[in-house]
Design an enzyme around this catalytic site. Structure first.
Site, PDB file in Angstrom:
ATOM      1  N   THR A 176       0.987  -1.216  -0.023  1.00  0.00           N
ATOM      2  CA  THR A 176       0.027   0.002   0.000  1.00  0.00           C
ATOM      3  C   THR A 176       0.895   1.166  -0.019  1.00  0.00           C
ATOM      4  O   THR A 176       2.162   1.004   0.387  1.00  0.00           O
ATOM      5  CB  THR A 176      -1.094   0.114   1.164  1.00  0.00           C
ATOM      6  OG1 THR A 176      -1.936  -1.015   1.293  1.00  0.00           O
ATOM      7  CG2 THR A 176      -1.449   1.331   1.657  1.00  0.00           C
ATOM      8  N   ASP A 207      -8.885  -1.890   4.531  1.00  0.00           N
ATOM      9  CA  ASP A 207      -8.818  -0.692   5.520  1.00  0.00           C
ATOM     10  C   ASP A 207      -8.608   0.689   4.915  1.00  0.00           C
ATOM     11  O   ASP A 207      -9.003   1.672   5.353  1.00  0.00           O
ATOM     12  CB  ASP A 207      -7.802  -1.114   6.458  1.00  0.00           C
ATOM     13  CG  ASP A 207      -6.398  -1.239   5.688  1.00  0.00           C
ATOM     14  OD1 ASP A 207      -6.228  -1.910   4.810  1.00  0.00           O
ATOM     15  OD2 ASP A 207      -5.510  -0.438   6.460  1.00  0.00           O
ATOM     16  N   THR A 226      -0.544   0.484   6.597  1.00  0.00           N
ATOM     17  CA  THR A 226      -0.371  -0.680   5.761  1.00  0.00           C
ATOM     18  C   THR A 226      -0.435  -1.782   6.489  1.00  0.00           C
ATOM     19  O   THR A 226       0.245  -2.089   7.522  1.00  0.00           O
ATOM     20  CB  THR A 226       0.730  -0.424   4.742  1.00  0.00           C
ATOM     21  OG1 THR A 226       1.032  -1.662   4.134  1.00  0.00           O
ATOM     22  CG2 THR A 226       2.022  -0.034   5.526  1.00  0.00           C
TER      23      THR A 226
HETATM   24  N1  ASP Z   1      -4.131  -2.739   3.911  1.00  0.00           N
HETATM   25  C1  ASP Z   1      -4.037  -3.185   2.537  1.00  0.00           C
HETATM   26  C2  ASP Z   1      -5.362  -4.001   2.295  1.00  0.00           C
HETATM   27  O1  ASP Z   1      -5.349  -4.757   3.086  1.00  0.00           O
HETATM   28  C3  ASP Z   1      -2.853  -3.839   2.128  1.00  0.00           C
HETATM   29  C4  ASP Z   1      -1.396  -3.654   2.457  1.00  0.00           C
HETATM   30  O2  ASP Z   1      -1.580  -2.381   3.131  1.00  0.00           O
HETATM   31  O3  ASP Z   1      -0.576  -4.664   2.681  1.00  0.00           O
HETATM   32  O4  ASP Z   1      -5.977  -3.798   1.420  1.00  0.00           O
END
Ligand code: ASP
Length: 308
Positions: A176, A207, A226
């Site tokens: 992210t 999220d 993230t």
């Molecule tokens: N938080 C992001 C999601 O779950 C992915 C990530 O940040 O790795 O969509």
């Protein structure tokens, strides 16, 4: 007045021993470039909102990071992009989920905040709004990267062989981009953008576009997260940091650590966050192996890092 900015390129880092010097250099260059996009605006006296949008757009345009170009694929083999932006002073917020055509979802999130009566829009209607507003669009080829496609095939094969979502490595699942900033007027803003998780169910909402989970800004703190999105939603992670500062009077570092190393760990949530408070303090905690991150603090000191 001091100003400060921090950015992240996701907590899903490549294990240290398999990161080539070339790739490491490219990641560092990408982080520096995005940081400079934001920093330049703060130095010129522009708003934190402009700074976080500019930094996130630079990361969205860089195929090394999981947002915009370079986003991961869902289980149907297409991208569904998500982004959010929040302006601290009046708690204005905009977010978007499930878009497949707009090049810079964070710009669309800002447009939703500024040009519609809503906070969150999703899927085809959101792409259609981007088109009506004249935001640059791209076709599926633009968003295609071989590395993300290969990761999808590996992950689909693993799931087909009975593997569970929980076992998968951080590297495959995470990624992210985000930015938080304090401007010379003392205003805070946060922005986050993502392709989500490799092989996520089509229609899944993480999220990032959930205000208070992956993204938050008020007059005290700005936060961008993230990691395992479902865990961040269940902890209302970004807002939890803000609440600890507001109601418990915790210093920024303590508030962030209790969320990242406490509440998230309790429910098995891996990842990290970046945060800046009204005094320009910066925190960049993570409980994963690494997190692509960079910052310039209120003293003007620059930091770029990937691992612990
Ligand atoms: N938080 C992001 C999601 O779950 C992915 C990530 O940040 O790795 O969509």
């Amino acid at each position: 007045m001091p100003y400060a900015i921090a950015i992240h390129g996701g907590a899903g880092t490549i294990p240290h021993n398999s990161l080539t010097p070339e790739r490491e250099a490219a990641l560092h260059a990408g982080l520096h470039a995005a940081l400079d996009e934001g920093l330049g605006r703060l130095m010129a006296g522009q708003t934190a909102l402009d700074a976080v949008e500019a930094a996130v757009m630079a990361l969205e345009d860089n195929p090394l990071f999981n947002a915009g170009r370079g986003a991961v694929f869902n289980d149907q083999g297409f991208v569904e992009l998500e982004a959010a932006i929040m302006d601290g002073p009046m708690r204005r917020a905009g977010s978007v989920t499930g878009v497949r055509r707009v090049r810079n979802p964070v710009r669309l999130a800002r447009a939703i905040m500024e040009q519609t009566p809503h906070v969150t829009l999703g899927f085809d209607a959101a792409d259609a709004l981007a088109e009506r507003l004249g935001l640059p669009a791209a076709d599926a080829d633009y968003f295609f990267t071989q590395a993300r496609w290969d990761a999808l095939q590996t992950e689909l094969a693993r799931l087909a062989a009975g593997g569970s979502d929980a076992e998968v490595s951080e590297q495959v699942k995470h990624g992210t981009v985000g930015a938080v900033a304090l401007d010379r007027q003392g205003c805070l803003a946060a922005a986050t953008s993502t392709g989500g998780r490799t092989a996520k169910m089509a229609g899944r909402i993480g999220d990032t576009p959930v205000i208070g989970a992956g993204t938050w800004a008020d007059e005290l703190v700005a936060v961008s997260c993230t990691g395992h999105g479902e865990s961040f939603i269940r902890c209302a992670a970004a807002h939890e940091v803000a609440s600890r500062i507001r109601y418990l009077g915790q210093p920024l570092i303590d508030a962030c650590d209790e969320v990242v190393h406490g509440q998230l760990i309790e429910i098995g949530g891996t990842g990290g966050l970046i945060a800046v408070d009204w005094e320009g303090n910066i925190a960049l905690p993570f409980n994963s192996e690494g997190m692509y991150r960079a910052a310039v603090n209120a003293e003007g000191e620059r930091f770029v890092g990937i691992y612990r």
